[in-house]
Design a protein around this motif. Structure first.
Motif, PDB file in Angstrom:
ATOM      1  N   PRO A  15       0.849  -1.204   0.000  1.00  0.00           N
ATOM      2  CA  PRO A  15       0.000   0.000   0.000  1.00  0.00           C
ATOM      3  C   PRO A  15       0.882   1.251   0.000  1.00  0.00           C
ATOM      4  N   GLU A  16       0.354   2.359  -0.482  1.00  0.00           N
ATOM      5  CA  GLU A  16       1.147   3.578  -0.716  1.00  0.00           C
ATOM      6  C   GLU A  16       2.034   3.999   0.450  1.00  0.00           C
ATOM      7  N   ALA A  17       1.512   4.096   1.660  1.00  0.00           N
ATOM      8  CA  ALA A  17       2.323   4.558   2.796  1.00  0.00           C
ATOM      9  C   ALA A  17       3.486   3.606   3.058  1.00  0.00           C
ATOM     10  N   GLN A  18       3.222   2.314   3.011  1.00  0.00           N
ATOM     11  CA  GLN A  18       4.284   1.337   3.238  1.00  0.00           C
ATOM     12  C   GLN A  18       5.255   1.313   2.064  1.00  0.00           C
ATOM     13  N   HIS A  19       4.728   1.472   0.854  1.00  0.00           N
ATOM     14  CA  HIS A  19       5.564   1.487  -0.348  1.00  0.00           C
ATOM     15  C   HIS A  19       6.583   2.616  -0.272  1.00  0.00           C
ATOM     16  N   GLN A  20       6.130   3.786   0.089  1.00  0.00           N
ATOM     17  CA  GLN A  20       7.023   4.945   0.182  1.00  0.00           C
ATOM     18  C   GLN A  20       8.064   4.739   1.284  1.00  0.00           C
ATOM     19  N   THR A  21       7.620   4.271   2.436  1.00  0.00           N
ATOM     20  CA  THR A  21       8.531   4.048   3.564  1.00  0.00           C
ATOM     21  C   THR A  21       9.572   2.991   3.208  1.00  0.00           C
ATOM     22  N   ALA A  22       9.114   1.845   2.707  1.00  0.00           N
ATOM     23  CA  ALA A  22      10.030   0.757   2.345  1.00  0.00           C
ATOM     24  C   ALA A  22      10.989   1.197   1.241  1.00  0.00           C
ATOM     25  N   GLY A  23      10.489   1.980   0.296  1.00  0.00           N
ATOM     26  CA  GLY A  23      11.344   2.453  -0.789  1.00  0.00           C
ATOM     27  C   GLY A  23      12.473   3.346  -0.297  1.00  0.00           C
ATOM     28  N   ALA A  62       6.702  -6.134   5.658  1.00  0.00           N
ATOM     29  CA  ALA A  62       5.509  -5.307   5.786  1.00  0.00           C
ATOM     30  C   ALA A  62       4.441  -6.020   6.602  1.00  0.00           C
ATOM     31  N   TYR A  63       3.812  -5.258   7.460  1.00  0.00           N
ATOM     32  CA  TYR A  63       2.656  -5.699   8.233  1.00  0.00           C
ATOM     33  C   TYR A  63       1.513  -4.750   7.881  1.00  0.00           C
ATOM     34  N   SER A  64       0.352  -4.949   8.440  1.00  0.00           N
ATOM     35  CA  SER A  64      -0.799  -4.134   8.044  1.00  0.00           C
ATOM     36  C   SER A  64      -0.639  -2.646   8.368  1.00  0.00           C
ATOM     37  N   ALA A  65       0.039  -2.299   9.449  1.00  0.00           N
ATOM     38  CA  ALA A  65       0.133  -0.890   9.839  1.00  0.00           C
ATOM     39  C   ALA A  65       1.551  -0.324   9.829  1.00  0.00           C
ATOM     40  N   TYR A  66       2.546  -1.131   9.486  1.00  0.00           N
ATOM     41  CA  TYR A  66       3.928  -0.649   9.521  1.00  0.00           C
ATOM     42  C   TYR A  66       4.836  -1.569   8.713  1.00  0.00           C
ATOM     43  N   VAL A  67       6.072  -1.135   8.557  1.00  0.00           N
ATOM     44  CA  VAL A  67       7.127  -1.929   7.933  1.00  0.00           C
ATOM     45  C   VAL A  67       8.202  -2.105   8.991  1.00  0.00           C
ATOM     46  N   THR A  68       8.646  -3.332   9.186  1.00  0.00           N
ATOM     47  CA  THR A  68       9.766  -3.570  10.100  1.00  0.00           C
ATOM     48  C   THR A  68      11.067  -3.560   9.312  1.00  0.00           C
ATOM     49  N   PHE A  69      12.017  -2.797   9.806  1.00  0.00           N
ATOM     50  CA  PHE A  69      13.387  -2.785   9.291  1.00  0.00           C
ATOM     51  C   PHE A  69      14.203  -3.424  10.399  1.00  0.00           C
ATOM     52  N   GLY A  70      14.727  -4.620  10.141  1.00  0.00           N
ATOM     53  CA  GLY A  70      15.384  -5.354  11.212  1.00  0.00           C
ATOM     54  C   GLY A  70      16.728  -5.931  10.829  1.00  0.00           C
ATOM     55  N   PHE A  71      17.415  -6.412  11.861  1.00  0.00           N
ATOM     56  CA  PHE A  71      18.769  -6.954  11.721  1.00  0.00           C
ATOM     57  C   PHE A  71      18.864  -8.284  12.438  1.00  0.00           C
ATOM     58  N   TRP A  72      19.528  -9.253  11.787  1.00  0.00           N
ATOM     59  CA  TRP A  72      19.695 -10.567  12.399  1.00  0.00           C
ATOM     60  C   TRP A  72      20.472 -10.475  13.704  1.00  0.00           C
ATOM     61  N   ARG A  73      21.493  -9.642  13.734  1.00  0.00           N
ATOM     62  CA  ARG A  73      22.304  -9.495  14.943  1.00  0.00           C
ATOM     63  C   ARG A  73      22.105  -8.099  15.546  1.00  0.00           C
ATOM     64  N   GLY A  74      20.879  -7.642  15.480  1.00  0.00           N
ATOM     65  CA  GLY A  74      20.546  -6.290  15.909  1.00  0.00           C
ATOM     66  C   GLY A  74      20.824  -5.988  17.367  1.00  0.00           C
ATOM     67  N   GLN A  75      20.748  -7.018  18.227  1.00  0.00           N
ATOM     68  CA  GLN A  75      21.020  -6.781  19.648  1.00  0.00           C
ATOM     69  C   GLN A  75      22.503  -6.551  19.901  1.00  0.00           C
ATOM     70  N   GLU A  76      23.342  -6.792  18.886  1.00  0.00           N
ATOM     71  CA  GLU A  76      24.776  -6.532  19.005  1.00  0.00           C
ATOM     72  C   GLU A  76      25.154  -5.159  18.444  1.00  0.00           C
TER      73      GLU A  76
END
Length: 123
Positions: A15-23, A62-76
Motif C-alpha cells: 500500500p502507498e504509505a508502506q511502499h514509500q517508507t520501504a522504498g 511489511a505488516y498491516s500498519a507498519y514496515v519492520t526494518f530489522g537486523f539478524w544481529r541487531g542486539q549486538e
C-alpha cells in the motif's frame, strides 16, 4: 500472500504509505549492501553469503500498519537512540509507520555495524 520474484516487486505491491517508507529504506540499504538483496521466506533480506539466508544482515517486512526494518544481529548493534527493539534470538528491529520515522544517518550507521558483524576480520 502473493509470491514475488524480486525485492522491487515486493515493495511495489505494498500500500502507498508502506511502499514509500520501504522504498526510502531500500535506498539506504542499497548504499551499504548494494546488490545483496533477495527474497527469503517471502520478504526482502540482504545477505553477505552466496545465497539468500546465508550470513543475513537485515530485512524489511511489511505488516498491516507498519514496515519492520530489522537486523539478524541487531542486539549486538550499538544503538544510543534506543529505537532498536529486541526480538527473537539476537535480532532487533524498528517499526516504521511513515517516511518521517526514517533517520537516514542513524539507519546507515546501523547498516554499517550490521555488515561489519557479518564480515570476517582481516587476518
Amino acid at each position: 500472500m502473493a509470491k514475488f520474484a524480486t525485492v522491487q516487486e515486493y515493495i511495489a505491491s505494498l500500500p502507498e504509505a508502506q511502499h514509500q517508507t520501504a522504498g526510502e529504506v531500500l535506498a539506504l540499504i542499497e548504499k551499504v549492501l548494494p546488490g545483496a538483496g533477495a527474497l527469503y521466506h517471502g520478504h526482502p533480506v540482504w545477505s553477505l553469503g552466496p545465497a539468500p539466508g546465508k550470513s543475513p544482515v537485515c530485512y524489511l517486512k511489511a505488516y498491516s500498519a507498519y514496515v519492520t526494518f530489522g537486523f539478524w544481529r541487531g542486539q549486538e548493534i550499538t544503538d544510543a537512540s534506543g529505537r532498536l527493539e529486541p526480538s527473537a534470538r539476537t535480532m532487533a528491529g524498528v517499526k516504521l509507520r511513515a517516511p518521517a520515522d526514517i533517520d537516514a544517518d542513524l539507519f546507515t550507521t546501523w547498516l554499517q555495524q550490521a555488515r561489519a558483524l557479518e564480515t570476517p576480520a582481516a587476518s
